[in-house]
Design a protein around this motif. Structure first.
Motif, PDB file in Angstrom:
ATOM      1  N   ARG A 163     -37.092 -54.239   7.536  1.00 33.34           N
ATOM      2  CA  ARG A 163     -37.327 -52.859   7.940  1.00 33.34           C
ATOM      3  C   ARG A 163     -36.996 -51.895   6.788  1.00 33.34           C
ATOM      4  N   HIS A 164     -35.979 -52.212   6.058  1.00 35.93           N
ATOM      5  CA  HIS A 164     -35.600 -51.310   4.968  1.00 35.93           C
ATOM      6  C   HIS A 164     -34.634 -52.030   4.033  1.00 35.93           C
TER       7      HIS A 164
ATOM      8  N   GLU B  32     -31.762 -51.035   1.066  1.00 33.28           N
ATOM      9  CA  GLU B  32     -31.044 -49.918   0.464  1.00 33.28           C
ATOM     10  C   GLU B  32     -30.196 -50.437  -0.698  1.00 33.28           C
TER      11      GLU B  32
ATOM     12  N   VAL C 143     -27.027 -49.377  -2.943  1.00 31.91           N
ATOM     13  CA  VAL C 143     -25.933 -48.415  -2.990  1.00 31.91           C
ATOM     14  C   VAL C 143     -25.050 -48.704  -4.188  1.00 31.91           C
TER      15      VAL C 143
ATOM     16  N   MET D 231     -24.368 -52.468  -4.278  1.00 30.34           N
ATOM     17  CA  MET D 231     -24.459 -53.147  -3.000  1.00 30.34           C
ATOM     18  C   MET D 231     -25.906 -53.136  -2.538  1.00 30.34           C
TER      19      MET D 231
ATOM     20  N   VAL E 167     -28.334 -53.760   0.474  1.00 25.43           N
ATOM     21  CA  VAL E 167     -28.292 -53.842   1.929  1.00 25.43           C
ATOM     22  C   VAL E 167     -29.688 -54.128   2.456  1.00 25.43           C
TER      23      VAL E 167
ATOM     24  N   ILE F 170     -31.928 -54.452   5.798  1.00 27.83           N
ATOM     25  CA  ILE F 170     -31.959 -54.118   7.225  1.00 27.83           C
ATOM     26  C   ILE F 170     -33.190 -54.748   7.862  1.00 27.83           C
TER      27      ILE F 170
ATOM     28  N   GLY G 278     -32.382 -55.344  13.884  1.00 24.24           N
ATOM     29  CA  GLY G 278     -31.179 -54.522  13.878  1.00 24.24           C
ATOM     30  C   GLY G 278     -30.056 -55.156  13.082  1.00 24.24           C
ATOM     31  N   ARG G 279     -30.277 -56.364  12.637  1.00 27.25           N
ATOM     32  CA  ARG G 279     -29.222 -56.991  11.837  1.00 27.25           C
ATOM     33  C   ARG G 279     -29.204 -56.434  10.432  1.00 27.25           C
ATOM     34  N   VAL G 280     -28.042 -56.483   9.825  1.00 30.35           N
ATOM     35  CA  VAL G 280     -27.878 -55.978   8.469  1.00 30.35           C
ATOM     36  C   VAL G 280     -27.187 -57.044   7.629  1.00 30.35           C
ATOM     37  N   GLU G 281     -27.757 -57.327   6.465  1.00 27.06           N
ATOM     38  CA  GLU G 281     -27.123 -58.247   5.533  1.00 27.06           C
ATOM     39  C   GLU G 281     -26.771 -57.464   4.282  1.00 27.06           C
ATOM     40  N   GLN G 282     -25.601 -57.723   3.737  1.00 21.61           N
ATOM     41  CA  GLN G 282     -25.307 -57.024   2.483  1.00 21.61           C
ATOM     42  C   GLN G 282     -24.745 -57.970   1.441  1.00 21.61           C
ATOM     43  N   ARG G 283     -24.993 -57.638   0.190  1.00 15.66           N
ATOM     44  CA  ARG G 283     -24.469 -58.398  -0.945  1.00 15.66           C
ATOM     45  C   ARG G 283     -23.990 -57.401  -1.990  1.00 15.66           C
TER      46      ARG G 283
ATOM     47  N   ASP H 257     -19.582 -63.651   0.472  1.00 19.22           N
ATOM     48  CA  ASP H 257     -19.337 -62.306   0.976  1.00 19.22           C
ATOM     49  C   ASP H 257     -18.167 -62.339   1.951  1.00 19.22           C
TER      50      ASP H 257
ATOM     51  N   HIS I 190     -18.906 -45.767   1.582  1.00 21.13           N
ATOM     52  CA  HIS I 190     -20.197 -45.089   1.484  1.00 21.13           C
ATOM     53  C   HIS I 190     -20.820 -44.979   2.865  1.00 21.13           C
TER      54      HIS I 190
ATOM     55  N   VAL J 118     -30.592 -43.975   7.037  1.00 19.92           N
ATOM     56  CA  VAL J 118     -31.900 -44.564   6.784  1.00 19.92           C
ATOM     57  C   VAL J 118     -32.860 -44.169   7.898  1.00 19.92           C
TER      58      VAL J 118
ATOM     59  N   MET K  65     -31.056 -44.684  11.241  1.00 19.20           N
ATOM     60  CA  MET K  65     -29.990 -45.674  11.222  1.00 19.20           C
ATOM     61  C   MET K  65     -28.846 -45.159  10.373  1.00 19.20           C
TER      62      MET K  65
ATOM     63  N   VAL L 137     -19.768 -53.818   7.054  1.00 18.66           N
ATOM     64  CA  VAL L 137     -20.799 -52.816   7.291  1.00 18.66           C
ATOM     65  C   VAL L 137     -20.980 -52.631   8.784  1.00 18.66           C
TER      66      VAL L 137
ATOM     67  N   GLN M  85     -23.382 -50.550  11.630  1.00 18.89           N
ATOM     68  CA  GLN M  85     -24.556 -49.693  11.721  1.00 18.89           C
ATOM     69  C   GLN M  85     -24.828 -49.263  13.148  1.00 18.89           C
TER      70      GLN M  85
END
Lengths: 343, 343
Positions: free
Chosen positions: A134-135, A137, A139, A147, A149, A151, A155-160, B101, B135, B139, B147, B157, B159
């Motif tokens: 979906r998106h 980002e 950061v 970072m 991110v 999305i 609705g789940r979010v993964e970040q590294r 992570d 941060h 979105v 979001m 994180v 959301q």
DNA sequence: ACTTGGCACTCGCTGACCATGAGTGCCAGC
DNA sequence: GCTGGCACTCATGGTCAGCGAGTGCCAAGT
């Protein structure tokens, strides 16, 4: 022939045994079910059922117990999914309505399922591999850390967090970052996760050589996030129900607990269920490919949003289980959670 | 007086019982420990220890078993934390190094702890309430949905998706959004979560009345995310170890499994441990305030980054437990995971 | 051909009984 | 204050008999 009555006897045996958890003999059976025949006749039928491998006697002089094959026949041909009352349905819907985000939906679902069935509930997180981006980002976190991110439309979010080869705190760096962000999103948004990984691979070519290191680092971490198997997470509830049914497990519940800790195993259980249509799948005793679950049954199904079926859920319990009502609960919960997710 | 020898006897009893899980008698004790005295003397000592409530005899003519008070005295005064070999330490460090992570760190930590101690491991996620905002990202998802992503300095994180009162797809809307994003970050970044919530409340005042709805919606969802108790998550591993030690639980492991499912209970267990210094805390049997855990012991400690201690971890097992080595494992794992997190 | 009542038989379960032995408490002597 | 000795207590494990639920089979009935 009296093939039909024999099956009625099998059905009665299963029902009685599920309720009493004691081997059922010809006489006890007549007390509780008014088949129009005598004990001796039932005995003859039982002998045949035993020969066919559908029931077995723990010892010479005890009643009979259904075998895995017996349960299988029972769920396939001798029972129908028990309908739920509208009050029950309303309670399910109401309980799931209150969820505030995806984590909460999954959490409530698994608890609900465990409570309803009084067994161990397993719910898989909506699988990213069938979902889409979906998106994305980017950061900045200090001069040389970024970072990433991801999305997902579920609705789940993964970040590294990655180290960047370039200093991003300069205006020049920020401009580059903006460009990378725009191009990454342009390529990936809307794609299925697997496809997104593919279409990102060649992205670095579009940039100046001096910027390629940064792009490669970003794409690399996205690749990682996109294929990372941890998304295939499962959540458990109701483990303590195993203890209640302790006597049902020939050895101990140790092996079962071990299997429950190996989430990969659970994912496979839920995954293979998916081969079937959208019906409820039942895997009984030795039908389970995993040692340690050979005295348990798994009742599972799919759930998810519309045509995009994304995950599995189910319950696990002793083979001596009330299949009709369990199946009903699993189906109802799957229906309602799917409905919630569709919003 | 021979007060000292009596304690030596208690120590021997604890050690033997932990190893054999059978009540230990005066004679068996002499075989394994060369106290320089005879069996009769040991018997006299045992009688005194029993009178003091430190040991008890299951039946008249069986050996003695330590009571909770006996274990307490043992860990307080009769044992020292067993040092770990450098090979073990290296193995721990190596295993934790590989994490990609925060989720992975926690996951590896809990598994490691369960494996090392062969017991149930509990790890609390680094608590957001003691952490600070790194941060905040906004979105847009379609014209009227937004979001809100909150990134915390521990790497977690949160959301939320909210409906916005304004259309954000216009250039005007985008400009507003950019402004909100900038101001929200200006106020919140670096603040502790609780303080951040406070300093955001008055933010709407800085905006045009026409934009306040949007700002209030964003701030509201952030408030929500900031105080949301789900951040206080715990993760379990090694539940199957309970089955192995099944005989150690007087009733059954059912109540224990139930307690383990109530994460609030586990959080409290880890939380109260924090009152102590940075040492390892041990709660034995009835010292646990929760029914169902009264035949278990909890060995826990804090971990986290530097001065900012953020969470607890520990293990849970039968009161008949090897306290010195368990305490050593807990302490070592806490040390190393803290070190990893500090990066 | 199927069903039924009857009957002998099997075998797990329960409780009684006994021998065993680990372990204790106490006492008298050192 | 320690020690050896001794009588005593019980939990444990084994054997044995009686009980009863349940079976298998057979001969008779429909």
């Amino acid at each position: 022939m009296s093939d039909e009555r024999r099956l009625a006897v099998l059905r009665a045996i299963v029902q009685d045994y599920v309720q009493t958890s004691e081997p059922v003999g010809s006489k006890a059976l007549l007390d509780r079910h008014h088949l129009g025949v005598s004990a001796a006749t039932v005995r003859n039928d039982m002998a045949v059922l035993e020969e066919e491998g559908l029931i077995a006697a723990p010892h010479t002089s005890a009643g009979r117990v259904p075998t895995d094959a017996g349960y299988r026949l029972f769920v396939d041909r001798l029972s129908s999914v028990k309908p739920m009352s509208s009050a029950e349905r309303a309670a399910i819907a109401r309980f799931l309505e209150g969820a505030v985000d995806l984590d909460d939906v999954v959490d409530r679902t698994v608890r609900l399922l465990a409570t309803l069935t009084r067994q161990v509930a397993v719910v898989q997180y909506p699988s990213l591999t069938r979902s889409s981006v979906r998106h994305i980002e980017l950061v900045p976190m200090g001069a040389t850390r970024l970072m990433v991110v991801l999305i997902v439309n579920t609705g789940r979010v993964e970040q590294r967090v990655i180290e960047t080869p370039r200093d991003l705190s300069t205006t020049d760096g920020e401009a580059t970052l903006g460009l990378v962000r725009a191009k990454v999103n342009a390529r990936a948004v809307g794609e299925r996760l697997i496809d997104a990984a593919a279409s990102l691979t060649s992205l670095a070519d579009e940039f100046d050589p001096s910027e390629r290191d940064l792009v490669r680092a970003v794409v690399g971490s996205l690749d990682d996030a996109l294929v990372e198997e941890r998304e295939e997470r499962v959540v458990l509830a109701g483990t303590s129900n195993l203890a209640r049914a302790g006597a049902d497990f020939p050895l101990s519940i140790g092996p079962v607990l071990e299997a429950l800790e190996q989430h990969v195993v659970l994912l496979k259980l839920l995954g293979t269920a998916r081969e079937n249509a959208d019906a409820v799948s039942v895997r009984i005793g030795h039908e389970n490919p995993y040692a340690g679950l050979q005295s348990t049954s798994v009742v599972s199904t799919e759930y998810g949003t519309g045509a995009d079926l994304v995950a599995g859920l189910g319950v696990l319990g002793p083979t001596r289980m009330d299949y009709p009502t369990t199946m009903a609960s699993v189906r109802a919960v799957a229906t309602y959670v799917s409905r919630i997710l569709a919003q």
